[in-house]
Design an enzyme around this catalytic site. Structure first.
Site, PDB file in Angstrom:
ATOM      1  N   ASP A  70       0.828  -1.203   0.000  1.00  0.00           N
ATOM      2  CA  ASP A  70       0.000   0.000   0.000  1.00  0.00           C
ATOM      3  C   ASP A  70       0.871   1.266   0.000  1.00  0.00           C
ATOM      4  O   ASP A  70       0.388   2.346  -0.322  1.00  0.00           O
ATOM      5  CB  ASP A  70      -0.932  -0.005   1.228  1.00  0.00           C
ATOM      6  CG  ASP A  70      -0.159  -0.283   2.509  1.00  0.00           C
ATOM      7  OD1 ASP A  70      -0.258  -1.403   3.020  1.00  0.00           O
ATOM      8  OD2 ASP A  70       0.576   0.622   2.962  1.00  0.00           O
ATOM      9  N   GLU A  85       6.973  -6.848  -2.756  1.00  0.00           N
ATOM     10  CA  GLU A  85       5.517  -7.068  -2.564  1.00  0.00           C
ATOM     11  C   GLU A  85       5.074  -8.091  -3.604  1.00  0.00           C
ATOM     12  O   GLU A  85       5.413  -7.977  -4.778  1.00  0.00           O
ATOM     13  CB  GLU A  85       4.771  -5.744  -2.759  1.00  0.00           C
ATOM     14  CG  GLU A  85       3.257  -5.863  -2.998  1.00  0.00           C
ATOM     15  CD  GLU A  85       2.488  -6.525  -1.860  1.00  0.00           C
ATOM     16  OE1 GLU A  85       2.588  -6.061  -0.703  1.00  0.00           O
ATOM     17  OE2 GLU A  85       1.812  -7.537  -2.128  1.00  0.00           O
ATOM     18  N   ASP A  91       7.993 -12.982  -4.785  1.00  0.00           N
ATOM     19  CA  ASP A  91       7.963 -13.696  -3.514  1.00  0.00           C
ATOM     20  C   ASP A  91       9.171 -13.297  -2.658  1.00  0.00           C
ATOM     21  O   ASP A  91      10.321 -13.341  -3.112  1.00  0.00           O
ATOM     22  CB  ASP A  91       8.004 -15.206  -3.804  1.00  0.00           C
ATOM     23  CG  ASP A  91       7.944 -16.025  -2.521  1.00  0.00           C
ATOM     24  OD1 ASP A  91       6.868 -16.527  -2.189  1.00  0.00           O
ATOM     25  OD2 ASP A  91       8.985 -16.092  -1.849  1.00  0.00           O
ATOM     26  N   ASP A 106       5.937  -6.133   6.715  1.00  0.00           N
ATOM     27  CA  ASP A 106       4.589  -5.568   6.826  1.00  0.00           C
ATOM     28  C   ASP A 106       3.636  -6.547   6.153  1.00  0.00           C
ATOM     29  O   ASP A 106       3.197  -6.344   5.017  1.00  0.00           O
ATOM     30  CB  ASP A 106       4.558  -4.208   6.136  1.00  0.00           C
ATOM     31  CG  ASP A 106       3.153  -3.661   6.038  1.00  0.00           C
ATOM     32  OD1 ASP A 106       2.925  -2.746   5.226  1.00  0.00           O
ATOM     33  OD2 ASP A 106       2.270  -4.177   6.753  1.00  0.00           O
ATOM     34  N   TYR A 151      -8.304  -3.279  13.825  1.00  0.00           N
ATOM     35  CA  TYR A 151      -7.744  -4.642  13.811  1.00  0.00           C
ATOM     36  C   TYR A 151      -8.435  -5.464  14.893  1.00  0.00           C
ATOM     37  O   TYR A 151      -8.858  -4.913  15.906  1.00  0.00           O
ATOM     38  CB  TYR A 151      -6.221  -4.609  14.053  1.00  0.00           C
ATOM     39  CG  TYR A 151      -5.409  -4.139  12.856  1.00  0.00           C
ATOM     40  CD1 TYR A 151      -5.997  -4.034  11.593  1.00  0.00           C
ATOM     41  CD2 TYR A 151      -4.077  -3.810  12.974  1.00  0.00           C
ATOM     42  CE1 TYR A 151      -5.265  -3.597  10.497  1.00  0.00           C
ATOM     43  CE2 TYR A 151      -3.326  -3.389  11.889  1.00  0.00           C
ATOM     44  CZ  TYR A 151      -3.943  -3.286  10.652  1.00  0.00           C
ATOM     45  OH  TYR A 151      -3.201  -2.856   9.567  1.00  0.00           O
TER      46      TYR A 151
HETATM   47  N1  LIG Z   1       0.134  -2.361   5.497  1.00  0.00           N
HETATM   48  C1  LIG Z   1      -1.179  -2.821   5.787  1.00  0.00           C
HETATM   49  C2  LIG Z   1      -1.274  -3.511   7.093  1.00  0.00           C
HETATM   50  C3  LIG Z   1      -1.089  -4.987   7.008  1.00  0.00           C
HETATM   51  N2  LIG Z   1      -1.004  -5.500   8.331  1.00  0.00           N
HETATM   52  C4  LIG Z   1      -1.930  -6.490   8.784  1.00  0.00           C
HETATM   53  C5  LIG Z   1      -3.333  -6.288   8.295  1.00  0.00           C
HETATM   54  C6  LIG Z   1      -4.261  -7.364   8.838  1.00  0.00           C
HETATM   55  C7  LIG Z   1      -4.210  -7.466  10.354  1.00  0.00           C
HETATM   56  N3  LIG Z   1      -5.062  -8.519  10.841  1.00  0.00           N
HETATM   57  C8  LIG Z   1      -2.788  -7.637  10.835  1.00  0.00           C
HETATM   58  C9  LIG Z   1      -1.897  -6.562  10.306  1.00  0.00           C
END
Ligand SMILES: NCCCN[C@H]1CC[C@H](N)CC1
Length: 292
Positions: free
Chosen positions: A89, A109, A140, A159, A228
């Site tokens: 993102d 990514e 990958d 991330d 979250y």
């Molecule tokens: N960069 C976007 C955040 C991705 N991080 C995850 C998203 C889903 C959540 N359950 C845990 C962190």
């Protein structure tokens, strides 16, 4: 009629659901790796959902992107070479670019669709891709790290989404070993490390693997992210053997980083006190996590 995005059966949080009121759907599609959904919520701005799991919202993405980036980068004197695993993102890239000491930023990514969608719907995150120091690798991460020369990076930030789907192998020992090899001595890793309320066993497994793989300090930190599951997310901070790293007090405080808070792109969540507070754990978590 506004509907709700609900998902009761995710094995990561059985019997729980988190629902947001949907004002309108902005994008719905499928990549070779996951389903991608973007919608306008009533109270959190735009929302990115992958395989039914909220990844970020306009309102609270700052907490996650700023903490996962500045907890490691403010723990070493002068980060120069940084690698991001995942993060398509662009939010973590935006945060890394605040550090004037950084000379190069690699990002690996796996899903090009996530990058494209975030460039269209989340420009205040994908702005991170515009930094000239960024080198994008679509593919990958295990493969990418296998080919990375030993001792390349000062910091690696993983991330990732949850370990059910494309991010499955990002919590397994071989992956952490390739990360350790790619870090320079005294280099640091920051990993997304789930919820202390919901995922104690997964966190304990990750802590055990990391304590075997990284001979420097290994610490668990956390932050509040309302969208979250359980409203918090953890971060695993690991230091490779070499110059000792003390994660608890920022050696490179963001307040002293030249140009870190450019006008119009203020830091909204992280600061040096939040850095220190992030490592303070509730009693149950100390018991369940520090012994590992
Ligand atoms: N960069 C976007 C955040 C991705 N991080 C995850 C998203 C889903 C959540 N359950 C845990 C962190």
């Amino acid at each position: 009629k506004a509907s709700k995005v609900q998902y009761y059966n995710n094995p990561m949080w059985p019997g729980e659901a988190h629902s947001l009121k949907v004002e309108n759907i902005l994008y719905q599609g499928k990549s070779p790796y996951q389903e991608v959904l973007v919608f306008e919520s009533s109270t959190y701005g735009k929302v990115l959902v992958l395989d039914g799991i909220v990844q970020l919202t306009d309102k609270d993405e700052c907490a996650y992107q700023e903490m996962i980036t500045h907890l490691p980068l403010c723990s070493i004197p002068s980060p120069k070479k940084v690698l991001v695993i995942g993060g398509g993102d662009g939010g973590v890239l935006r945060e890394i670019s605040r550090h004037s000491s950084v000379e190069s930023i690699d990002i690996c990514e796996i899903d090009q669709l996530v990058i494209d969608i975030c460039k269209e719907f989340f420009p205040h995150l994908s702005v991170g891709f515009e930094d000239p120091r960024v080198q994008l690798h679509v593919g990958d991460a295990v493969e990418f790290l296998r080919n990375a020369p030993e001792g390349t990076y000062d910091a690696i930030i993983v991330d990732s989404s949850d370990p059910i789907g494309p991010a499955q192998e990002l919590v397994e020992k071989p992956f952490f070993e390739t990360i350790a090899r790619a870090l320079r001595p005294g280099g640091v890793l920051c990993n997304q490390a789930e919820s202390m309320w919901l995922h104690t066993h997964l966190i304990q497994d990750m802590l055990s693997i990391c304590r075997e793989t990284f001979k420097g300090s290994v610490r668990y930190a956390w932050a509040s992210v309302p969208t979250y599951p359980s409203g918090v997310i953890g971060f695993l901070l690991c230091a490779k053997d070499g110059p000792p790293v003390n994660f608890l007090t920022p050696v490179n405080p963001i307040e002293e980083v030249e140009g870190a808070t450019k006008a119009g792109r203020e830091i909204r969540f992280y600061n040096s006190e939040m850095h220190m507070a992030a490592f303070v754990l509730p009693t149950f978590a100390k018991r369940e996590l520090e012994a590992y």
